[in-house]
Design a protein around this motif. Sequence first.
Motif, mmCIF file in Angstrom:
data_model
loop_
_atom_site.group_PDB
_atom_site.id
_atom_site.type_symbol
_atom_site.label_atom_id
_atom_site.label_comp_id
_atom_site.label_asym_id
_atom_site.label_seq_id
_atom_site.Cartn_x
_atom_site.Cartn_y
_atom_site.Cartn_z
ATOM 1 N N UNK A 23 0.823 -1.216 0.000
ATOM 2 C CA UNK A 23 0.000 0.000 0.000
ATOM 3 C C UNK A 23 0.855 1.265 0.000
ATOM 4 N N UNK A 24 2.163 1.148 -0.170
ATOM 5 C CA UNK A 24 3.034 2.314 -0.264
ATOM 6 C C UNK A 24 3.448 2.899 1.070
ATOM 7 N N UNK A 25 3.255 2.213 2.187
ATOM 8 C CA UNK A 25 3.583 2.740 3.501
ATOM 9 C C UNK A 25 5.028 2.387 3.856
ATOM 10 N N UNK A 26 5.790 3.410 4.273
ATOM 11 C CA UNK A 26 7.176 3.245 4.700
ATOM 12 C C UNK A 26 7.269 3.411 6.207
ATOM 13 N N UNK A 27 8.379 2.908 6.785
ATOM 14 C CA UNK A 27 8.609 3.032 8.223
ATOM 15 C C UNK A 27 9.999 3.621 8.425
ATOM 16 N N UNK A 28 10.051 4.725 9.229
ATOM 17 C CA UNK A 28 11.308 5.379 9.579
ATOM 18 C C UNK A 28 11.588 5.138 11.053
ATOM 19 N N UNK A 49 1.349 11.595 5.806
ATOM 20 C CA UNK A 49 0.957 11.490 7.208
ATOM 21 C C UNK A 49 2.005 10.690 7.955
ATOM 22 N N UNK A 50 2.438 11.180 9.134
ATOM 23 C CA UNK A 50 3.407 10.506 9.998
ATOM 24 C C UNK A 50 2.640 9.941 11.201
ATOM 25 N N UNK A 51 2.626 8.573 11.298
ATOM 26 C CA UNK A 51 1.939 7.933 12.411
ATOM 27 C C UNK A 51 2.974 7.371 13.367
ATOM 28 N N UNK A 52 2.989 7.804 14.620
ATOM 29 C CA UNK A 52 3.963 7.368 15.611
ATOM 30 C C UNK A 52 3.613 5.947 16.079
ATOM 31 N N UNK A 104 9.728 5.633 16.159
ATOM 32 C CA UNK A 104 9.368 4.937 14.918
ATOM 33 C C UNK A 104 8.128 5.620 14.324
ATOM 34 N N UNK A 105 8.142 5.875 13.027
ATOM 35 C CA UNK A 105 7.013 6.502 12.346
ATOM 36 C C UNK A 105 6.667 5.692 11.101
#
Length: 837
Positions: free
Chosen positions: A162-167, A190-193, A174-175
Motif C-alpha cells: 500500500x506504499x507505507x514506509x517506516x522510519x 501522514x506521519x503515524x507514531x 518509529x514513524x
Amino acid sequence: MQPSNRFTDVEALQKALHEQKRENEKLEKINAALMYRMEEGGFNHHSYRAFEHSVQLSEKVSQKTEELQSVLQKLEQSNAELVRAHEETHQFKQRLHDAIESTNQAMVLLDRLGGIIFFNRHFETVWDDLSITPKIGDNYYDITQAAKHSGVIRRALPADIEGRMIYQLSNKRWYQLTNRPTQEGGNVILFNDITEVKLLESNRYEQVIKEKNKLLQSLIDNIDVGILLIDKEGGIAFWNNTFLTQSNVPQHVLVNSKNIYALQNNRHWSGLNLNPVGPSTQIIHEQLVVERNITTLPDGNTLCTFTNVTSQHHYAETLKQNESWIRMITDNVPALIAYIGTDKKFQYTNKGYRDWYGVSEQDINDMPMDRSHLKEVYPNLIQYLRRVSQGEVVSFQSKEKNAHGDVGFLQKVYLPHFNESGDIAGHFVLATDVSQQVKSQLQLKAAKDQLESNVEKRTRELNHANIALQEAIDSKSKFLAAISHDLMQPLSAAILFNETLKDQVDSSSSPIVNALDNSLSDLHGLIRTLIETSKLDAGVLQPDKQQENILPLLMQLAEEFTHISKDYNVDFRYRLKEAFVETDVNLLSRILRNLLINAMKYGANGKVLLTARMVNQTLEISIYDQGVGISEDDQKVIFKEFSRLENDFNYSYSLGLGLYIVDKMSKLLEHDIRVRSKEGVGACFTITIPVAEVCDTHQEQDYLYNLAPSLPDYVLDKHIWHIDNDANMRIAMQTLFANWDMEVDTFSGFDQCSAVNNGSFDECDMLIVDYHLDEEETGLDIAKRVRKIAPSMPIMICTANHSKALANELEGTDIQLLHKPVNSAVLKAALVSSLNG
C-alpha cells in the motif's frame, strides 16, 4: 450559491448600473432641452408634440430609474451574500486548520515538486531535538535525504504493497508514513507514531525467544543423549541433564569447575572418555553403556555427545550368547549342516560338516562351491542346486571323499530358505553319513546268493524256531508299546525346548532351528506310528463298527489332501459317492490317510485320484497314483513290517510301517484290501467295505449312488446361480461345480443376489435354490419372482422337504424338485435335462 458565482453576478449588475446611469443622464439632458424650448418658443403644434415627446421620455426615465433601483437592490443582496460566503469560507478554513492541528498524526502538504505548502504542529515535533526545522517553501525530499545522510533517519524500511514506509529516527522514535496524492499533482504525507507498537512487538518477540529457549533447553534436558559443549579455552559452555546423570557430577560442581580438566579430576566423575580417538563405545558400568562422538566445531569449540546404548549393547551380547548356543547345538547334532547363499558361497558350517570334510572354518567361509572341497563332485550337484533355487526340497545320495581321503556316501537334503519377501535367499544342507549302510547293502547283496543256497538248509531250522520267534515277536510288541509311550515324554520336552529356542535366536539362525523343529516333528510322527503298530501287535486296539454315512469322511479327506497335494506338486482329483456302510470311521480314516500320503509321496509330479463306487452291495474306495509302480515281487512284501522299497522316492525318515498298519487295521475291520500295480506306470490300492442295511428313505435314494456320465459341452458352458442360506452347502456347491469346470455364483438370499447383479438375471443360465431360507423366505417365492423377470429361466428347487404339499404345488410347472441329500449323478442328470435345447 458558491463565492465565484456571486462575484460574477455583482460584476454584471455593476455593468448594467453603469449603462443605466449613462442612459439616465442622456434622458435628463433631452428633457432639459425640451423644457427650455417649450418655455422660450411658446405653445404651438410643434411645441406640443415636443412636449408630448418629453412626457414619453420622462416615463421612460422613470421606468429606467425603477429598473436601476431594482438592480441596486440585487447588487446589495449579492454583496451581503458575498460577505456571508466569505465568512463561511474563513470559518471552514479555521475548522479545517483546527481539525488538522487536533489530530495526533503529523501532516505535511507538498506541491508537485515536493515543496512544502502546509504542515501542522505535529510535523514540527517529529524533528524536535534533531537539528532539523522545516519551513513553508522548503523541499521535503531534500530534508529527508539530508536526514538520512546525517543519521537523523537511522533506518528506513521499504514500502509495503500500500506504499507505507517506516522510519526509525535517531531519537529512537518509529514513524509509519502514508503518502496520498492530491488533485493538483502534489502529495499529502501522514506521519503515524508507532513507537509503542514497535516496543510491544519487540518485547513480545523477546518473550517468544525466551519461551523457545526454555522449551529447547527442556527438550535437550530430556533427550536420552548426554550433551557437553567445551569452548576453545577448555571451559564448560553448555550441558544438559542427561550429561549430569551420565557424568555423575553434581550440578554445583559442574558450575564451579574452572575447566573440563578440573571436572575430570573431580572424585564424582564417572569416567566418561573425552578423547576423540579410540573405541567409540564405552562401558561406564553395568547399567550404562554409551556411544561417544567428539566433534570440533568451526568456531574452535568442541561438541561431545554420549548416546545411551545400554539396551543395544545388552541385546548384542545376548545375540552373541544365543549364537554361541546355536553353534553349540548344531556342532553336537550328529549331522552335517551347512548354509549356502544364492551366490553359491558357504556362509555357515557346523563342526560335524567341517570334521567330515577336514576343512577349517576360515578356509570354507565365503568359499564358492566349485572351488571348495566339493569341486570334484560339483558337476553332479548342479541339477540339485537348480531345483532348490526354484524352491523345491531336494533329497539325494552323493558319493564323496571324506577328510581321510576315503570314499563315503552322504544322504543329502537341500532345503530352500525364503526371506520375508518370499524370495530365495539361499539353501540349507543337511547331510547324514550313510557309508556304512551302503556298504552293508553291498555286502548283503553279495551274500544274497550264499544265503539262497543256505535257505533250504535253514528252512527246517526256522520251522523249529518259529514258535520261539512268535514268542519273541509278542514280547517285542509289548516292549515296543511300552518304550514308544515312554519316548513321548522326552520328545515333548525337546519340542518345548526347541519352541523356547525359537524366540531367542536371530533371523539368520532361525532356519536351522526350524529345520530342527521339522526333524522333531518327523520323529514325533515315527513314534506315533510305532505306538499304533505296537497297539495292533499287542491286540489292544479293537474296532467299534457302526452304520455310518461315508460321504462326510470322503469330503473331509478330499479337502485335506487338496491342500497337501500342493506340497508334492501333485494333480489331485476325486470322484465321491454317498453310501451307508458298516465300519469304524476312525480306523478307516487312518487307513485312507496312509494310502493317500503314500500316493502323494510316490506319485510326486504326477496325478492322484480318489474314487468311491458301488460294486455288488459293497463300496470300493480306490486310490490311484502315477508313481514308479511296484513290482510283483515287492507286492508280496509291501504289507510286511518295516518293509521299504528301493527306488528314487525312498524317504530316509520312513520306517516302512505305513502299509503294515493299513493291512493290520483292514483285517481288524474285516475289509478286504488289494493292490494293482505295474512298474513305471503307477499303483492302485482298493479297500472294499460292506454296505449297511438302511431305512426306506435311503433305499428310495439308492439310484443316487450310480456313477454319473460326463457332462456335455453345452452344459459346461452354462453359468449357474445358486441360492442357499447354509454356508457349507454353498462351499460344497462351488467345490463340486469347480471340479466339473463349470462356473457357479452362490448367494445367501434373493436380496443379496439382486443387489450384486442390479436386479438383472441376464448373466444367469440356470437357478438352483434351497426351499427353506432365512426370514421365512422360501425357494418357491424366489422362483415366482424370478419368473416375472426371466420367464424362460430354468429353475431347480433343492430341499430336504419331502412333503406332498410341496410336490403338489410344483405339479404342472417346469420347476424341477430335487430332495437332499443329492449326489453328483442326480445333479448332473438334472442339469442335462433342464439345459437340453
